[in-house]
Design an enzyme around this catalytic site. Sequence first.
Site, PDB file in Angstrom:
ATOM      1  N   HIS A   1      -3.557 -10.370  14.486  1.00 31.20           N
ATOM      2  CA  HIS A   1      -3.707  -9.067  13.832  1.00 31.20           C
ATOM      3  C   HIS A   1      -4.734  -9.267  12.725  1.00 31.20           C
ATOM      4  O   HIS A   1      -4.346 -10.399  12.005  1.00 31.20           O
ATOM      5  CB  HIS A   1      -2.330  -8.514  13.510  1.00 31.20           C
ATOM      6  CG  HIS A   1      -2.325  -7.299  12.735  1.00 31.20           C
ATOM      7  ND1 HIS A   1      -3.368  -6.267  12.741  1.00 31.20           N
ATOM      8  CD2 HIS A   1      -1.455  -6.656  11.748  1.00 31.20           C
ATOM      9  CE1 HIS A   1      -3.154  -5.303  11.963  1.00 31.20           C
ATOM     10  NE2 HIS A   1      -1.772  -5.702  11.302  1.00 31.20           N
TER      11      HIS A   1
ATOM     12  N   HIS B   1       6.780 -10.526   9.890  1.00 32.67           N
ATOM     13  CA  HIS B   1       7.466 -10.460   8.533  1.00 32.67           C
ATOM     14  C   HIS B   1       9.030 -10.595   8.756  1.00 32.67           C
ATOM     15  O   HIS B   1       9.704  -9.967   9.809  1.00 32.67           O
ATOM     16  CB  HIS B   1       7.058  -9.084   8.101  1.00 32.67           C
ATOM     17  CG  HIS B   1       5.731  -8.884   7.681  1.00 32.67           C
ATOM     18  ND1 HIS B   1       5.047  -9.392   6.847  1.00 32.67           N
ATOM     19  CD2 HIS B   1       4.804  -8.044   8.470  1.00 32.67           C
ATOM     20  CE1 HIS B   1       3.696  -8.843   6.745  1.00 32.67           C
ATOM     21  NE2 HIS B   1       3.697  -8.130   7.689  1.00 32.67           N
TER      22      HIS B   1
ATOM     23  N   HIS C   1       0.228  -2.834  14.880  1.00 32.60           N
ATOM     24  CA  HIS C   1       0.017  -1.809  13.864  1.00 32.60           C
ATOM     25  C   HIS C   1      -1.256  -1.298  13.726  1.00 32.60           C
ATOM     26  O   HIS C   1      -1.451  -0.125  13.108  1.00 32.60           O
ATOM     27  CB  HIS C   1       0.358  -2.529  12.519  1.00 32.60           C
ATOM     28  CG  HIS C   1       0.200  -1.896  11.346  1.00 32.60           C
ATOM     29  ND1 HIS C   1      -0.006  -2.307  10.184  1.00 32.60           N
ATOM     30  CD2 HIS C   1       0.440  -0.527  10.908  1.00 32.60           C
ATOM     31  CE1 HIS C   1      -0.375  -1.653   9.124  1.00 32.60           C
ATOM     32  NE2 HIS C   1       0.139  -0.704   9.611  1.00 32.60           N
TER      33      HIS C   1
ATOM     34  N   ASP D   1       3.529  -7.546  13.590  1.00 32.10           N
ATOM     35  CA  ASP D   1       4.017  -6.669  13.113  1.00 32.10           C
ATOM     36  C   ASP D   1       5.368  -5.948  13.695  1.00 32.10           C
ATOM     37  O   ASP D   1       6.346  -5.655  12.848  1.00 32.10           O
ATOM     38  CB  ASP D   1       3.165  -5.632  12.497  1.00 32.10           C
ATOM     39  CG  ASP D   1       2.314  -5.966  11.285  1.00 32.10           C
ATOM     40  OD1 ASP D   1       2.410  -6.967  10.651  1.00 32.10           O
ATOM     41  OD2 ASP D   1       1.343  -5.351  11.137  1.00 32.10           O
TER      42      ASP D   1
ATOM     43  N   ASP E   1      -2.908  -9.722   5.572  1.00 35.65           N
ATOM     44  CA  ASP E   1      -1.509 -10.425   5.173  1.00 35.65           C
ATOM     45  C   ASP E   1      -1.378 -11.572   6.149  1.00 35.65           C
ATOM     46  O   ASP E   1      -0.469 -12.167   6.035  1.00 35.65           O
ATOM     47  CB  ASP E   1      -0.133  -9.400   4.980  1.00 35.65           C
ATOM     48  CG  ASP E   1      -0.271  -8.342   6.309  1.00 35.65           C
ATOM     49  OD1 ASP E   1      -1.102  -8.044   6.765  1.00 35.65           O
ATOM     50  OD2 ASP E   1       0.982  -7.834   6.477  1.00 35.65           O
TER      51      ASP E   1
ATOM     52  N   HIS F   1       0.747  -1.170   0.244  1.00 30.55           N
ATOM     53  CA  HIS F   1       0.117  -0.112   0.118  1.00 30.55           C
ATOM     54  C   HIS F   1       0.944   1.323   0.074  1.00 30.55           C
ATOM     55  O   HIS F   1       0.822   1.998   0.958  1.00 30.55           O
ATOM     56  CB  HIS F   1      -1.143  -0.160   1.029  1.00 30.55           C
ATOM     57  CG  HIS F   1      -0.682  -0.630   2.443  1.00 30.55           C
ATOM     58  ND1 HIS F   1      -0.086   0.038   3.163  1.00 30.55           N
ATOM     59  CD2 HIS F   1      -1.371  -1.708   3.059  1.00 30.55           C
ATOM     60  CE1 HIS F   1       0.197  -0.629   4.187  1.00 30.55           C
ATOM     61  NE2 HIS F   1      -0.642  -1.709   4.200  1.00 30.55           N
TER      62      HIS F   1
ATOM     63  N   GLU G   1      -5.189  -7.678  10.044  1.00 30.35           N
ATOM     64  CA  GLU G   1      -4.905  -7.198   8.514  1.00 30.35           C
ATOM     65  C   GLU G   1      -4.447  -8.526   7.742  1.00 30.35           C
ATOM     66  O   GLU G   1      -4.109  -9.676   8.174  1.00 30.35           O
ATOM     67  CB  GLU G   1      -3.542  -6.395   8.456  1.00 30.35           C
ATOM     68  CG  GLU G   1      -3.339  -5.746   7.229  1.00 30.35           C
ATOM     69  CD  GLU G   1      -2.557  -4.374   7.162  1.00 30.35           C
ATOM     70  OE1 GLU G   1      -1.748  -4.321   8.036  1.00 30.35           O
ATOM     71  OE2 GLU G   1      -2.389  -3.728   6.167  1.00 30.35           O
TER      72      GLU G   1
ATOM     73  N   TYR H   1      11.160  -0.380   7.032  1.00 29.47           N
ATOM     74  CA  TYR H   1       9.945  -1.010   7.462  1.00 29.47           C
ATOM     75  C   TYR H   1       9.283  -0.048   8.725  1.00 29.47           C
ATOM     76  O   TYR H   1       8.200   0.086   8.405  1.00 29.47           O
ATOM     77  CB  TYR H   1      10.162  -2.416   7.989  1.00 29.47           C
ATOM     78  CG  TYR H   1       8.983  -3.137   8.469  1.00 29.47           C
ATOM     79  CD1 TYR H   1       8.077  -4.083   7.723  1.00 29.47           C
ATOM     80  CD2 TYR H   1       8.590  -3.136   9.869  1.00 29.47           C
ATOM     81  CE1 TYR H   1       6.891  -4.527   8.106  1.00 29.47           C
ATOM     82  CE2 TYR H   1       7.518  -3.662  10.388  1.00 29.47           C
ATOM     83  CZ  TYR H   1       6.829  -4.380   9.655  1.00 29.47           C
ATOM     84  OH  TYR H   1       5.739  -5.073  10.033  1.00 29.47           O
TER      85      TYR H   1
END
Length: 405
Positions: free
Chosen positions: A82, A228, A148, A167, A86, A28, A84, A195
């Site tokens: 989380h 990640h 996040h 995250d 991903d 994004h 989100e 990041y």
Amino acid sequence: MSDSFSAVKLTDRVYWVGAIDWELRDFHGYAVERGSTYNAYLVLADKVTLIDTVKAPFYEQMMARVASVVDPGKISYVVANHAEMDHTGSLPRVIERVKPEKVVASAPGVKAIGQHFRLSQELTAVKNGETLSLGNTSLTFLGTPMVHWPDSMFSYLADERLLFSNDAFGMHLASTERFADELPEWLLDYEGSRYYANIVLPFSTLVLKLLDKVKQLGLAIDIIAPSHGPVWRKNPSWIVNRYADWAGGPLEKKALIVYDSMWHSTELMAAAIADGVQAGGARAKLLSLKGSHRSDVAHEALKAGVLLVGSPTLNNGMLPSVADALTYLKGLKPRVPTGAAFGSYGWSGEACAHIEDVLSEMGLSLLREALRVKYVPNEEALAQCVELGRLTAARLLSPTAGAGA
Ligand code: FEO
């Protein structure tokens, strides 16, 4: 199911079962240069537990890795740290395939996941500090709102001194290596700070509070397993200390000069300003938006002490490339305290005023009024640019500049 994807052992009972996305280049708006990983983990307890899932297209890869160590049907619990996508993109298929006894998330996570998917199973909300027994071991949850998203949380496996940090402490980096100690430190620093600057930066105040909270709780942590990038199994305090520095450490004596140009005039101004900064004893970093991405600007702004933004005037405004970079940077709320605008113009010259408006909206104090030059800078105009550079250096070198939070 493919048997070409294997789990990677972290400890006797914890395995990495995530996915590597070698092709990701945009997250994004953040230019991801080296792909990413979506890390899911399997805890082989009495109640086999899956910590997070992966982005939807990588479901098969994750399940193949799970199957390399345990029959996926044996998964009893799923933890969604989380909402989100991903990390939850594969959750609906996991629920259908595994039919777990329990899927847990924070209360905001339960709500957010419910607003993303129509799941065939109710989710269970867990509270900050709550412990979930897995039979022969247990997980404790720690709410980490806005690191996040509002729903984010950590899961802590005390018996293994292992923190699943989602995250936080991650980076977008696809690699065959699964552990940070297998990668060069310069790369960890580069991708980790990139990041942080592009994802975590707006929440730096909360990061500092979170680091304090973790310290106060006295959690013994041997391994940090983020969602990640690589796992921190040796010296996890390295990344924790880097976070403390990025969130609140002293800023650098560095001026970030971001600009674009039409006919090289604003470019000449930028170069002369940089000369002035260097002559004044500080460091200048020039980023031409012809070759630099907004993510590079965010990365360089992370520790910059002064931000100088240059644009010629185009149709009564700034160049689109400058507007793009500023819009992105404004949302990330960099800590840089001071800035100024500069640019060449022909007749109306509004670009600098628009830049100053954005810098002020970002909370920066202006070093001086915008430096504007008609058409092509002559010697006198270039001397004014050098003077702006020297003023910038003086600001950077002043005792009050660049103090930490
Ligand atoms: Fe990696 Fe906020 O998701």
